[in-house]
Design an enzyme around this catalytic site. Structure first.
Site, PDB file in Angstrom:
ATOM      1  CG  PHE A 125     -10.968   0.619  -0.565  1.00 57.13           C
ATOM      2  CD1 PHE A 125     -11.696  -0.323   0.492  1.00 57.13           C
ATOM      3  CD2 PHE A 125     -12.184   1.738  -0.436  1.00 57.13           C
ATOM      4  CE1 PHE A 125     -12.764  -0.255   1.076  1.00 57.13           C
ATOM      5  CE2 PHE A 125     -12.609   1.769   0.619  1.00 57.13           C
ATOM      6  CZ  PHE A 125     -13.005   1.608   1.475  1.00 57.13           C
ATOM      7  CG  LEU A 126      -3.842  -0.732  -2.847  1.00 55.18           C
ATOM      8  CD1 LEU A 126      -3.080  -2.225  -2.923  1.00 55.18           C
ATOM      9  CD2 LEU A 126      -2.738   0.504  -3.243  1.00 55.18           C
TER      10      LEU A 126
ATOM     11  CD  GLU B 110      -0.567  -8.879  -1.803  1.00 59.17           C
ATOM     12  OE1 GLU B 110      -0.494  -8.927  -2.302  1.00 59.17           O
ATOM     13  OE2 GLU B 110      -0.508  -8.211  -0.914  1.00 59.17           O
TER      14      GLU B 110
ATOM     15  N   GLY C  75      -7.324 -16.008   0.169  1.00 65.02           N
ATOM     16  CA  GLY C  75      -6.324 -16.016   1.110  1.00 65.02           C
ATOM     17  C   GLY C  75      -6.111 -15.050   0.689  1.00 65.02           C
TER      18      GLY C  75
ATOM     19  CB  THR D 235      -6.975  -2.767   7.712  1.00 67.75           C
ATOM     20  OG1 THR D 235      -7.442  -2.664   5.458  1.00 67.75           O
ATOM     21  CG2 THR D 235      -8.925  -3.965   7.836  1.00 67.75           C
TER      22      THR D 235
ATOM     23  N   GLY E   2     -13.038 -21.454  -6.282  1.00 64.20           N
ATOM     24  CA  GLY E   2     -12.145 -22.031  -6.462  1.00 64.20           C
ATOM     25  C   GLY E   2     -10.970 -22.629  -5.046  1.00 64.20           C
TER      26      GLY E   2
ATOM     27  CB  CYS F 258      -6.519  -8.853   2.611  1.00 67.19           C
ATOM     28  SG  CYS F 258      -4.727  -7.277   2.094  1.00 67.19           S
TER      29      CYS F 258
ATOM     30  CB  VAL G 232      -0.818  -0.193   1.478  1.00 69.66           C
ATOM     31  CG1 VAL G 232      -1.327   1.351   1.361  1.00 69.66           C
ATOM     32  CG2 VAL G 232      -2.234  -1.205   1.058  1.00 69.66           C
TER      33      VAL G 232
HETATM   34  C1  UGA Z   1      -8.025  -7.195  -0.792  1.00 69.67           C
HETATM   35  C2  UGA Z   1      -9.274  -6.313  -1.704  1.00 69.67           C
HETATM   36  O1  UGA Z   1      -9.961  -7.151  -2.816  1.00 69.67           O
HETATM   37  C3  UGA Z   1      -8.930  -5.156  -2.161  1.00 69.67           C
HETATM   38  O2  UGA Z   1     -10.302  -3.911  -2.060  1.00 69.67           O
HETATM   39  C4  UGA Z   1      -8.164  -4.679  -0.734  1.00 69.67           C
HETATM   40  O3  UGA Z   1      -7.687  -3.595  -1.040  1.00 69.67           O
HETATM   41  C5  UGA Z   1      -6.970  -5.643  -0.024  1.00 69.67           C
HETATM   42  O4  UGA Z   1      -7.863  -6.572  -0.111  1.00 69.67           O
HETATM   43  C6  UGA Z   1      -6.752  -5.053   1.199  1.00 69.67           C
HETATM   44  O5  UGA Z   1      -7.272  -5.211   2.394  1.00 69.67           O
HETATM   45  O6  UGA Z   1      -5.399  -4.866   1.083  1.00 69.67           O
HETATM   46  P1  UGA Z   1      -5.974  -9.066  -2.180  1.00 69.67           P
HETATM   47  O7  UGA Z   1      -6.189  -9.751  -1.293  1.00 69.67           O
HETATM   48  O8  UGA Z   1      -5.202  -8.340  -2.688  1.00 69.67           O
HETATM   49  O9  UGA Z   1      -7.325  -8.194  -2.524  1.00 69.67           O
HETATM   50  O10 UGA Z   1      -6.818  -9.789  -3.281  1.00 69.67           O
HETATM   51  P2  UGA Z   1      -7.890  -9.817  -4.036  1.00 69.67           P
HETATM   52  O11 UGA Z   1      -8.075 -10.182  -6.129  1.00 69.67           O
HETATM   53  O12 UGA Z   1      -9.479  -9.388  -3.699  1.00 69.67           O
HETATM   54  O13 UGA Z   1      -8.054 -11.708  -4.093  1.00 69.67           O
HETATM   55  C7  UGA Z   1      -8.348 -12.532  -2.562  1.00 69.67           C
HETATM   56  C8  UGA Z   1      -8.522 -13.611  -2.601  1.00 69.67           C
HETATM   57  O14 UGA Z   1      -9.354 -14.533  -3.246  1.00 69.67           O
HETATM   58  C9  UGA Z   1      -7.343 -14.210  -3.758  1.00 69.67           C
HETATM   59  O15 UGA Z   1      -6.819 -15.565  -2.714  1.00 69.67           O
HETATM   60  C10 UGA Z   1      -8.396 -14.756  -4.950  1.00 69.67           C
HETATM   61  O16 UGA Z   1      -7.653 -16.079  -5.201  1.00 69.67           O
HETATM   62  C11 UGA Z   1      -9.960 -15.100  -3.925  1.00 69.67           C
HETATM   63  N1  UGA Z   1     -10.663 -15.069  -4.762  1.00 69.67           N
HETATM   64  C12 UGA Z   1     -11.080 -13.428  -5.274  1.00 69.67           C
HETATM   65  C13 UGA Z   1     -11.877 -15.516  -5.647  1.00 69.67           C
HETATM   66  O17 UGA Z   1     -11.254 -17.080  -4.935  1.00 69.67           O
HETATM   67  N2  UGA Z   1     -12.530 -16.094  -6.320  1.00 69.67           N
HETATM   68  C14 UGA Z   1     -12.873 -14.405  -6.649  1.00 69.67           C
HETATM   69  O18 UGA Z   1     -13.926 -13.779  -7.238  1.00 69.67           O
HETATM   70  C15 UGA Z   1     -12.090 -13.165  -6.840  1.00 69.67           C
END
Ligand code: UGA
Length: 425
Positions: free
Chosen positions: A150-151, A153, A256, A121, A252, A259, A11
């Protein structure tokens, strides 16, 4: 404007590079000297697409600098953005040690009228608590605000440059206006601004992550059911996602990363202490970790036991386009397999081979086909695009067995079975 960013993680570094890019003068501080040295020379210590280029551009503009001295950064800033990590303590509470230290450094060094903006957070009430600490030792006027990040990775720059919303929590209209001025070019570009008190902004962050995590767990249970009744899980997800009220949720092996698991756990605990039992969240959490056991059980059933078997794991990161393995379902599977006597070969396009130091017995390959050589089964745990594009004939030739476990519904069952694999989901 003159800004300080405290904490040079995902961040902090992204925010610093973006704020400098939109015209502010930014000093980013972190107590990790080695990290600061790397960043000062334009190297990003983690994998984030596009970030090295933006960092180098911002450094070259002369508007971005780094320091290992928090006080030095705070002294000069009109606004100090706190981006330090807030991990979970053994008792489930959020560790606010780092953020409290930042508040103390702010109290001793801030300019008159400076604002401490919390991006980390945090549990509801943290801004109010920090305001109390600062009041005890600060001699100058100041304000504390909440501006949750809210970004995600892998899309960090896009999410920062074109966020769907900017949430600003503060008590005074002047503080809200100052933060709006920081984001002015991004707001002009179409980002919506939502303003509230600090506690509301704090809850919006953990609740948003918990809501998204809950959707994933429900989708995963629907996908498990689809497999059992002979429906196509990804087809169900895509079809449901066309309803704009639902949107696409990818099924899936569960969520993980650093966050969702942490924030769900934190909100469960905070709810309990406040007298709210989040039964839906409890179920979402249980469902999430069940996905990890389920994939192990499905693999073990297909192989007739995993002991002594050689297994390739495709993708170790918690999601594609990152090298982050925090609470990654793939790593949980690696540990389970090693524990039950399997030989495990991992491959991930970005995860560093030093991961083997924390998982003795794991062998890392440098390509998917190398990992698959002589294995009884391949398990796809992270949907990196290159896995979908793999030449399936070469994959089959490399393997000893023919079991393909698709943890992320990447492949088509028909195509995989036509190639002679046993397809397990
Ligand atoms: C998440 C949030 O999406 C961000 O908005 C937030 O700012 C961030 O946490 C944080 O608190 O800093 P992030 O953990 O980087 O972001 O990734 P995501 O893309 O949200 O994925 C999280 C997990 O959910 C991953 O393991 C991903 O594989 C899984 N996922 C995501 C799914 O299984 N299905 C989906 O449709 C989306």
């Amino acid at each position: 404007m003159q800004l300080a960013i405290i904490g040079a993680g995902w961040v902090g570094v992204t925010t610093a590079a973006v704020f400098a890019d939109i015209g502010h003068t930014v000093i980013c501080a972190d107590l990790n000297v080695e990290r600061i040295q790397q960043l000062s020379t334009g190297q990003v210590p983690f994998f984030e697409p596009g970030l090295p280029t933006l960092l180098q551009k911002s450094l070259a503009s002369g508007r971005l600098s780094f320091t290992a001295n928090n006080a030095e950064a705070i002294k000069q800033a009109e606004l100090v953005f706190c981006c330090v990590s807030t991990p979970t303590l053994a008792d489930g509470r959020t560790d606010l040690n780092a953020i409290t230290q930042v508040a103390q450094a702010f109290a001793q060094n801030h300019r008159a009228g400076a604002v401490l903006v919390i991006k980390s957070t945090v549990p509801a009430g943290t801004a109010a608590t920090l305001r109390g600490y600062i009041t005890e030792s600060s001699q100058q006027p100041f304000a504390v605000a909440s501006n949750p990040e809210f970004l995600a990775e892998s899309t960090a720059i896009h999410d920062s440059m074109t966020p769907s919303r900017i949430v600003i929590g503060a008590d005074e209209p002047a503080t809200i206006d100052m933060i709006k001025r920081v984001y002015e070019p991004i707001i002009k570009n179409g980002a919506q601004v939502f303003t509230s008190d600090c506690a509301t902004a704090e809850v919006i962050k953990t609740a948003s992550n918990s809501f998204l995590a809950t959707r994933i767990s429900l989708m995963n249970q629907i996908a498990n059911y689809a497999v059992q009744v002979g429906a196509d899980p990804m087809g169900v997800a895509v079809g449901m996602g066309l309803d704009l009220r639902i949107g696409m949720v990818r099924p899936g092996v569960g969520y993980g990363g650093g966050c969702f698991p942490k924030d769900v756990e934190a909100l469960l605990g905070e709810g309990e202490r406040a007298g709210t039992v989040f039964t839906v969240l409890q179920a979402a959490q249980t469902a999430n970790y069940f996905q990890r056991t389920r994939i192990y059980d499905r693999l073990s059933a297909a192989l007739g036991g995993v002991a002594g078997k050689r297994i390739a794991i495709f993708g170790l990161a918690f999601k594609p386009k990152t090298d982050d393995v925090r609470d990654s379902p793939a790593v949980t599977l690696v540990d389970q397999l090693l524990h039950t006597g399997a030989q495990v070969v991992g491959y991930d396009p970005q995860v560093k081979s030093t991961i083997v130091n924390e998982h003795p017995g794991l062998v890392m390959a440098t390509s998917a086909l190398e990992a698959a050589t002589g294995v009884d089964a391949v398990v796809l745990m992270c949907e990196w695009p290159e896995f979908k594009e793999l030449d399936l004939s070469s994959l089959k030739q490399s393997m000893k067995g023919r079991i393909l476990v698709d943890g992320r519904y990447v492949w088509s069952k028909k195509i995989i079975e036509d190639k002679g694999f046993i397809y397990v989901t």
